[in-house]
Motif scaffolding. Structure first.
Motif, PDB file in Angstrom:
ATOM      1  N   ILE A   1       0.850  -1.192   0.000  1.00 19.59           N
ATOM      2  CA  ILE A   1       0.000   0.000   0.000  1.00 19.59           C
ATOM      3  C   ILE A   1       0.884   1.240   0.000  1.00 19.59           C
ATOM      4  O   ILE A   1       1.897   1.295   0.706  1.00 19.59           O
ATOM      5  CB  ILE A   1      -0.927  -0.003   1.228  1.00 19.59           C
ATOM      6  CG1 ILE A   1      -1.742  -1.303   1.270  1.00 19.59           C
ATOM      7  CG2 ILE A   1      -1.860   1.195   1.218  1.00 19.59           C
ATOM      8  CD1 ILE A   1      -2.568  -1.459   2.508  1.00 19.59           C
ATOM      9  N   GLY A   2       0.483   2.241  -0.767  1.00 20.96           N
ATOM     10  CA  GLY A   2       1.237   3.490  -0.799  1.00 20.96           C
ATOM     11  C   GLY A   2       2.147   3.579  -2.003  1.00 20.96           C
ATOM     12  O   GLY A   2       2.255   2.657  -2.817  1.00 20.96           O
ATOM     13  N   GLN A   3       2.823   4.730  -2.102  1.00 20.55           N
ATOM     14  CA  GLN A   3       3.691   5.002  -3.244  1.00 20.55           C
ATOM     15  C   GLN A   3       5.125   4.539  -3.037  1.00 20.55           C
ATOM     16  O   GLN A   3       5.920   4.579  -3.974  1.00 20.55           O
ATOM     17  CB  GLN A   3       3.679   6.511  -3.546  1.00 20.55           C
ATOM     18  CG  GLN A   3       2.307   7.057  -3.909  1.00 20.55           C
ATOM     19  CD  GLN A   3       1.742   6.398  -5.154  1.00 20.55           C
ATOM     20  OE1 GLN A   3       2.477   6.122  -6.107  1.00 20.55           O
ATOM     21  NE2 GLN A   3       0.428   6.161  -5.156  1.00 20.55           N
ATOM     22  N   ASP A   4       5.466   4.120  -1.830  1.00 21.16           N
ATOM     23  CA  ASP A   4       6.843   3.729  -1.541  1.00 21.16           C
ATOM     24  C   ASP A   4       7.069   2.232  -1.744  1.00 21.16           C
ATOM     25  O   ASP A   4       8.013   1.660  -1.212  1.00 21.16           O
ATOM     26  CB  ASP A   4       7.189   4.122  -0.097  1.00 21.16           C
ATOM     27  CG  ASP A   4       8.694   4.165   0.130  1.00 21.16           C
ATOM     28  OD1 ASP A   4       9.420   4.472  -0.833  1.00 21.16           O
ATOM     29  OD2 ASP A   4       9.129   3.866   1.253  1.00 21.16           O
ATOM     30  N   TRP A   5       6.198   1.574  -2.511  1.00 23.63           N
ATOM     31  CA  TRP A   5       6.299   0.122  -2.669  1.00 23.63           C
ATOM     32  C   TRP A   5       7.595  -0.351  -3.337  1.00 23.63           C
ATOM     33  O   TRP A   5       8.048  -1.469  -3.061  1.00 23.63           O
ATOM     34  CB  TRP A   5       5.080  -0.400  -3.434  1.00 23.63           C
ATOM     35  CG  TRP A   5       4.996   0.056  -4.873  1.00 23.63           C
ATOM     36  CD1 TRP A   5       4.392   1.167  -5.341  1.00 23.63           C
ATOM     37  CD2 TRP A   5       5.560  -0.600  -5.995  1.00 23.63           C
ATOM     38  NE1 TRP A   5       4.527   1.268  -6.702  1.00 23.63           N
ATOM     39  CE2 TRP A   5       5.248   0.175  -7.135  1.00 23.63           C
ATOM     40  CE3 TRP A   5       6.297  -1.764  -6.174  1.00 23.63           C
ATOM     41  CZ2 TRP A   5       5.643  -0.170  -8.415  1.00 23.63           C
ATOM     42  CZ3 TRP A   5       6.696  -2.124  -7.443  1.00 23.63           C
ATOM     43  CH2 TRP A   5       6.375  -1.331  -8.554  1.00 23.63           C
TER      44      TRP A   5
END
Length: 678
Positions: free
Chosen positions: A519-523
C-alpha cells in the motif's frame, strides 16, 4: 587422535577412571601467559607430573624380567604373536597427553619414543594408549586381532589404517590389570581438528604437499585457483582416500562401525587418510565362515550400509562446515531420522544456511557444481534404505569425485538428476530473456522423455507430499511496466497432495499461495505490505493416460493449445541431434508418452487478508484479480491440471489444459517455523 600439550598440574591423570575432558586440540604451540616466569614454572611443573600416571607402570616394568608369568594375565588365550610385546622400559615418555579422547574416559593417550636400540622401531615416535576398563581393553585386543587379518597386505594396511606395533600388559594392581596399546603416531590432528581451524584450507594443502602430481590423481590439471575450487579439489582427494581405506576393510570381511571425524586422521608422512584404531571393527560373518547364506548376506549388507552412512556424514561436514555446529547438525540428522528422502537435502540446507552463512555458502556452491553431482552422491550415501546406499567402488566412480580430465560415463539416473538440478538452478534466477525460458522448457521436455515412473502405481507412492512451484512455461506477468489496481507480491506457492484412501486412487490437492499487498507510493523500496493467503482445494482421480504430440500441419488453434515446445517435429529435431541422441531411450521420436491422467472434481477457493484490507470489498476484489493475473491459472483453478508427466523423489512436472508445464520441487520446510518440517 588429538594429543594435548599439558601445562599444569592435573590430578585427574593420577586415576584410570578419569572423567572426560574437552578434546579440542591445544597443539604443540606453547600457551601464552601474562609473564614469562609463570610459563617456565608451569612448564617445569608439567614435566614432573604429566607422566605420573605411568610411574607405577614403569616401576612395574622393572619386575617383568623376574616374573614373566604375570605378563600373560588375561592374554593366555589370545594369539598375539604377530605383534611385539613391549616393556615400559623400552619407551621414553614425552610431555603430551590426552584424557577421554573421543568421549571415552577409560583411555589415556601418551606420546613416547622407543629408546631400545635393539628394537626395529628405535627412536620412532609412537602412541601409548592406556586402556583401563574391561571394555576398553577388549577394544585394544580387538585392534590386534584385526591386524592379523589385514597383515597379508601390509602396504594397504599401513597406508589406510593406524599401524599397531604391539602392546604392554601390566600386572594387576589393586584388583585391576592395565593394557597399553602401542600404535603409530600420525600427527596430532584428527579430521575434526583440521576443519575447526580458521586457516584449515591452506594449512592442510601445505601438510599434504599438494602439487601437480597430487591433483592429477583426482583428474585435475592445475593447482591453486579460487577458494571454492581448491576446497572441492581437496575434498575429492580426502574422500577418495577415505573410500579406498573403507573399501580395503570391506573387501577383507570387516566393517569399521566407528567412522567419525574424530577417528579419521591425516598422516603428513605418507599423505594418506588413516581410518583410526580398528578396536570396534566387526566381522561380516558371525560364525567366521564365508558362506553365502541369506543371514550372512543381510548382515554384510547392513554393516556396509552403516559404514557408508557414516562416510556420508563425514562428507557433509567436510563440504558444509556449518554442520560442525551441533545445533545445525541436529536439524540435519533429524531430517533423516524422520524418514525424509535425502535427495531433498538441498531444500533443507538452503533454508537452514541461507545467505547469511559465515562461510559464504562455499559448501552449497561445491555441491551445486557439475549439475548437482555432490547432492546426488550425498543422497546415495545417506539413503534411507540400506539396499539403496552406494558402495565404495561405485562412489569412487561417481562424477563428483572425478576431476574434469577423467571421462566418466554417467548413468541414466545421474543424467536425470543433472537435468532436474539444472532446471532448478535456472528457475532460481530471475529470468528476463527468451533463450533462458526456451532452455528451461527444453530441459522439462527432456525430463518427461526420461521419466522413470510412468505408471500410476508409482505416482500413488511418490506424488503425496508438499511441493513448491519453481517455474511455469506459460505466460509470465509481474509488477514491472504495469499499473495494477492493487500491487501484489507473490511469495511461495505450494501444492500439497494427500492420498485419501490406500485402497483407491483418490487424491486431495491443496494449492496454497502466500502473498503481500503493498500500500502506498513507496512500494519499490518497502516490500513489507499486508500479508494474505489464497487456498484452493480440489479432489482428483488418478488414471493411466498418454500425452500426445501434435504434428506441425495441424490447425493453428491446436498449435497454440500445446505451445511451441509441444510439437513433435520441433522436439524431434532437438532430441535427435548429436548432443542428446546418446541419452534418449528410443531411436525414433514417439508421437505420445505415458502420463498420469488427473480428473478433477469441484474446486473450493478461499482467500484471507489481514487488517485493514479485509474490510474493503473493492480492495479484496482487486487483489483477487491481480492474483489471477500473476499466478499460473492451473494453481488458481486446479481443474485445469490434466496430467502429470514426470515424478521422482524430489521433482514433479504437471501439464495444464493449455499445454504449459508446471515444475515443482519437494518441500519439507515451513517458512513460518523453520525448525519444523512439514
Amino acid at each position: 587422535m588429538a594429543l594435548c600439550c599439558g601445562t599444569g598440574f592435573n590430578p585427574i591423570l593420577e586415576s584410570n577412571s578419569a572423567r572426560n575432558l574437552s578434546t579440542r586440540l591445544i597443539g604443540h604451540i606453547p600457551l601464552r601467559f601474562t609473564g614469562q616466569s609463570s610459563y617456565l614454572v608451569r612448564r617445569r611443573r608439567h614435566k614432573g607430573i604429566c607422566c605420573s600416571s605411568l610411574k607405577k607402570a614403569a616401576s612395574a616394568s622393572a619386575m617383568e624380567s623376574q616374573e614373566e608369568s604375570v605378563l600373560s594375565v588375561c592374554l593366555e588365550e589370545e594369539e598375539l604373536d604377530h605383534v611385539i610385546r613391549f616393556k615400559m622400559s623400552d619407551f621414553k615418555i614425552l610431555d603430551r597427553v590426552s584424557i577421554g579422547l573421543g568421549g571415552r574416559a577409560d583411555e589415556v593417550v601418551f606420546e613416547a619414543k622407543v629408546k631400545d636400540s635393539g628394537s626395529p622401531l628405535y627412536n620412532t615416535r609412537v602412541v601409548l594408549r592406556q586402556l583401563s576398563s574391561a571394555q576398553a581393553q577388549r577394544r585394544g585386543k580387538r585392534a590386534i586381532e584385526v591386524l592379523k587379518k589385514l597383515v597379508r597386505r601390509k602396504l594397504l594396511y599401513h597406508s589406510y589404517s593406524m599401524h599397531v606395533h604391539g602392546y604392554i600388559s601390566l600386572p594387576a594392581n589393586g584388583g585391576s590389570s592395565s593394557f597399553i596399546l602401542v600404535h603409530g603416531y600420525h600427527g596430532s590432528f584428527s579430521l575434526r581438528h583440521w576443519l575447526q581451524q580458521s586457516d584449515w584450507l591452506p594449512t592442510l594443502e601445505a601438510t599434504l604437499a599438494l602439487d601437480e602430481e597430487s591433483v592429477r590423481k583426482v583428474g585435475e590439471d592445475t593447482t591453486g585457483g579460487p577458494a571454492v575450487s581448491r576446497q572441492l579439489r581437496l575434498i575429492r582427494i580426502l574422500m577418495r582416500d577415505l573410500l579406498i581405506g573403507v573399501n580395503y576393510l570391506h573387501s577383507h570381511g570387516l566393517a569399521h562401525t566407528e567412522l567419525r571425524l574424530e577417528n579419521v586422521h591425516i598422516s603428513p608422512v605418507d599423505r594418506h587418510i588413516k581410518v583410526g584404531i580398528l578396536g570396534n571393527a566387526a566381522d561380516f560373518y558371525e560364525d567366521g565362515s564365508n558362506n553365502d547364506s541369506m543371514d550372512n548376506m543381510d548382515r554384510r549388507q547392513m554393516m556396509i550400509a552403516f559404514d557408508m552412512r557414516c562416510v556420508g556424514f563425514i562428507m557433509a561436514k567436510m563440504v558444509m562446515r556449518e554442520l560442525m555446529d551441533p545445533s545445525i547438525f541436529a536439524k540435519f540428522k533429524l531430517f533423516l531420522t524422520k524418514g525424509y528422502d535425502p535427495s531433498c537435502l538441498r531444500e533443507l540446507m538452503l533454508e537452514i544456511l541461507g545467505r547469511s552463512s559465515p562461510n559464504g555458502n562455499a559448501g552449497l556452491q561445491i555441491l551445486d557444481r557439475n549439475w548437482g553431482a555432490g547432492w546426488h552422491l550425498l543422497s546415495l550415501l545417506l539413503a534411507n534404505k540400506p539396499s539403496q546406499r552406494i558402495s565404495c567402488l561405485h562412489a569412487l566412480r561417481h562424477p563428483f569425485l572425478c576431476g574434469p580430465r577423467w571421462r566418466v560415463v554417467p548413468s541414466m539416473d545421474i543424467i536425470r538428476w543433472g537435468l532436474g538440478s539444472t532446471a532448478m538452478r535456472i528457475s532460481e534466477e530471475y529470468i528476463y530473456r527468451q533463450p533462458q525460458r526456451s532452455r528451461l522448457a527444453h530441459f522439462i521436455d527432456l525430463m518427461e522423455m526420461l521419466n522413470p515412473h510412468p505408471k500410476p502405481k508409482n505416482w500413488l507412492e511418490l506424488l503425496p507430499g508438499k511441493w513448491r512451484l519453481l517455474y511455469c512455461t506459460g505466460r509470465h506477468v509481474g509488477l514491472t511496466l504495469r499499473q495494477p489496481p492493487a500491487r501484489v507480491l507473490i511469495g511461495d506457492v505450494h501444492l500439497t497432495v494427500t492420498r485419501e484412501s490406500k485402497m483407491k486412487a483418490n487424491l486431495s490437492f491443496v494449492s496454497d499461495i502466500s502473498f503481500s499487498v503493498m500500500i502506498g507510493q513507496d512500494w519499490p523500496h518497502d516490500k513489507a505490505g499486508k500479508t494474505g493467503r489464497l487456498q484452493v482445494n480440489s479432489s482428483f482421480m488418478l488414471r493411466a493416460g498418454r500425452r500426445l504430440y501434435l504434428k506441425q500441419d495441424q490447425t493453428t488453434e491446436k498449435k497454440f493449445f500445446f505451445g511451441p515446445f509441444g510439437s513433435e517435429e520441433a522436439l524431434a529435431q532437438k532430441f535427435t541431434g548429436k548432443k542428446w541422441q546418446k541419452i534418449t531411450p528410443f531411436k525414433e521420436f514417439p508421437s505420445s508418452l505415458p502420463a498420469a491422467k488427473l480428473t478433477s472434481s469441484d474446486v473450493d477457493v478461499t482467500m484471507n487478508l489481514d487488517d485493514p484490507l479485509n474490510r474493503d470489498i473493492d480492495m479484496a476484489r482487486n487483489v483477487l484479480q491481480e492474483l489471477r493475473t500473476q499466478i499460473p491459472p492451473e494453481m488458481f483453478d486446479l481443474s485445469k491440471v490434466v496430467c502429470g508427466t514426470y515424478v521422482d523423489s524430489r521433482m514433479l512436472v504437471l501439464r495444464g489444459v493449455n499445454g504449459s508445464a508446471l515444475l515443482f520441487s519437494r518441500s519439507f520446510v515451513d517458512k513460518n517455523n523453520s525448525n519444523n518440517s512439514s
